[in-house]
Design an enzyme around this catalytic site. Structure first.
Site, PDB file in Angstrom:
ATOM      1  N   GLU A   1       0.832  -1.211   0.000  1.00 13.21           N
ATOM      2  CA  GLU A   1       0.000   0.000   0.000  1.00 13.21           C
ATOM      3  C   GLU A   1       0.865   1.260   0.000  1.00 13.21           C
ATOM      4  O   GLU A   1       1.862   1.335   0.701  1.00 13.21           O
ATOM      5  CB  GLU A   1      -0.922  -0.007   1.222  1.00 13.21           C
ATOM      6  CG  GLU A   1      -1.875  -1.184   1.284  1.00 13.21           C
ATOM      7  CD  GLU A   1      -2.877  -1.202   0.115  1.00 13.21           C
ATOM      8  OE1 GLU A   1      -3.031  -0.165  -0.563  1.00 13.21           O
ATOM      9  OE2 GLU A   1      -3.485  -2.268  -0.107  1.00 13.21           O
TER      10      GLU A   1
ATOM     11  N   ARG B   1     -17.916  -0.885   5.646  1.00 10.93           N
ATOM     12  CA  ARG B   1     -18.991  -1.537   4.883  1.00 10.93           C
ATOM     13  C   ARG B   1     -19.691  -2.598   5.724  1.00 10.93           C
ATOM     14  O   ARG B   1     -20.865  -2.879   5.551  1.00 10.93           O
ATOM     15  CB  ARG B   1     -18.377  -2.157   3.627  1.00 10.93           C
ATOM     16  CG  ARG B   1     -19.356  -2.671   2.604  1.00 10.93           C
ATOM     17  CD  ARG B   1     -18.626  -3.165   1.358  1.00 10.93           C
ATOM     18  NE  ARG B   1     -17.490  -4.040   1.653  1.00 10.93           N
ATOM     19  CZ  ARG B   1     -17.585  -5.321   1.987  1.00 10.93           C
ATOM     20  NH1 ARG B   1     -18.768  -5.906   2.069  1.00 10.93           N
ATOM     21  NH2 ARG B   1     -16.499  -6.048   2.222  1.00 10.93           N
TER      22      ARG B   1
ATOM     23  N   CYS C   1      -7.734  -2.135   7.961  1.00  8.18           N
ATOM     24  CA  CYS C   1      -6.347  -2.141   7.496  1.00  8.18           C
ATOM     25  C   CYS C   1      -5.859  -0.723   7.242  1.00  8.18           C
ATOM     26  O   CYS C   1      -4.750  -0.351   7.640  1.00  8.18           O
ATOM     27  CB  CYS C   1      -6.226  -3.002   6.239  1.00  8.18           C
ATOM     28  SG  CYS C   1      -6.490  -4.749   6.612  1.00  8.18           S
TER      29      CYS C   1
ATOM     30  N   HIS D   1      -1.354  -5.836   1.924  1.00  5.99           N
ATOM     31  CA  HIS D   1      -2.549  -6.675   1.888  1.00  5.99           C
ATOM     32  C   HIS D   1      -2.192  -8.023   1.272  1.00  5.99           C
ATOM     33  O   HIS D   1      -1.536  -8.070   0.216  1.00  5.99           O
ATOM     34  CB  HIS D   1      -3.644  -6.009   1.040  1.00  5.99           C
ATOM     35  CG  HIS D   1      -4.636  -5.244   1.853  1.00  5.99           C
ATOM     36  ND1 HIS D   1      -4.787  -3.879   1.750  1.00  5.99           N
ATOM     37  CD2 HIS D   1      -5.535  -5.662   2.794  1.00  5.99           C
ATOM     38  CE1 HIS D   1      -5.751  -3.488   2.589  1.00  5.99           C
ATOM     39  NE2 HIS D   1      -6.214  -4.544   3.234  1.00  5.99           N
TER      40      HIS D   1
HETATM   41  N1  PCA Z   1      -8.532  -6.993   6.399  1.00 10.70           N
HETATM   42  C1  PCA Z   1      -9.421  -5.885   6.651  1.00 10.70           C
HETATM   43  C2  PCA Z   1      -9.326  -5.614   8.123  1.00 10.70           C
HETATM   44  C3  PCA Z   1      -8.671  -6.818   8.712  1.00 10.70           C
HETATM   45  C4  PCA Z   1      -8.114  -7.547   7.565  1.00 10.70           C
HETATM   46  O1  PCA Z   1      -7.365  -8.520   7.635  1.00 10.70           O
HETATM   47  C5  PCA Z   1      -9.146  -4.691   5.739  1.00 10.70           C
HETATM   48  O2  PCA Z   1      -8.678  -4.885   4.620  1.00 10.70           O
HETATM   49  O3  PCA Z   1      -9.405  -3.565   6.131  1.00 10.70           O
END
Ligand code: PCA
Length: 209
Positions: free
Chosen positions: A78, A88, A141, A171
């Site tokens: 990111e 959401r 996240c 991610h």
């Molecule tokens: N993914 C979520 C929150 C926790 C996770 O593992 C996100 O992408 O925000």
């Protein structure tokens, strides 16, 4: 003085997913010397506070927080965290904040301070696909990335002195894509690269839509 050079965080499962590969990668790395690992709750108020406390406690050289992106096919590094929560679905505590800041009075956004293009190259070099991403979303996240960067930038310091902590977020795709071993290998390659890299690669990226 802390001897922790690296902080890795994962997240517990959320949103009806039975597991979370970020938790599994953090667990796989828990005995790595000099690295601290934590699993954060998917609970907005707690995870924002916790990541700030961890950054302030350890002042590591590198913070890489991890989470699951159920719709992605590759690991995504990111680039930007925004000061916005727009959930959401409810978090694991049943809260569903809509259009509120992660940190009231914080700046609109933070860029990652990790050398993400060099890290992407390092991940490719261990045979795993990775891409840069321009949005960590507006859920947990993004909130953890934002709060980690805010703490690393000095927000909320209770002690004097500058920090050289660099922070960011990756991610992970669903566990079927890379497996825990593959995702862990990618994370290790990315973190070792971040520790060894002062200046990011200057190579073009991004789409012209
Ligand atoms: N993914 C979520 C929150 C926790 C996770 O593992 C996100 O992408 O925000």
């Amino acid at each position: 003085m802390s001897t922790t050079t690296v902080l890795i965080t994962g997240f517990e499962p959320f949103g009806g997913h039975a597991s979370n590969p970020s938790l599994e990668v953090a667990t796989a790395l828990q005995d790595h010397p000099g690295w601290e690992t934590e699993v954060l709750p998917v609970d907005f108020s707690r995870c924002v506070r916790l990541i700030g406390d961890l950054v302030r406690r350890y002042r590591p050289q590198v913070v890489l927080s991890l989470g699951l992106a159920p719709g992605r096919e590759r690991l995504g590094l990111e680039r930007v965290a925004v000061n916005l929560i727009d959930a959401r679905i409810p978090d694991n505590a049943g809260e569903q904040p809509v259009d509120v800041p992660v940190i009231p009075a914080g700046p609109s956004a933070y860029f990652t301070t990790l050398p993400v293009k060099a890290m992407r190259r390092a991940i490719h070099e261990v045979g795993i696909e990775a891409e840069l991403s321009l949005s960590a979303g507006t859920y947990g996240c993004n909130a953890v990335m934002y709060a980690g960067l805010h703490a690393a930038a000095g927000g909320g310091w209770r002690v004097e002195g500058p920090t050289t902590t660099r922070a960011g977020f990756a991610h992970l795709p669903p566990v079927e894509v890379l497996g825990v071993a593959g995702a862990t290998r990618a994370v290790v390659a990315a973190v070792e690269c971040a520790l060894a890299t002062e200046t990011d690669d200057v190579v073009p990226d991004g789409a012209v839509d």
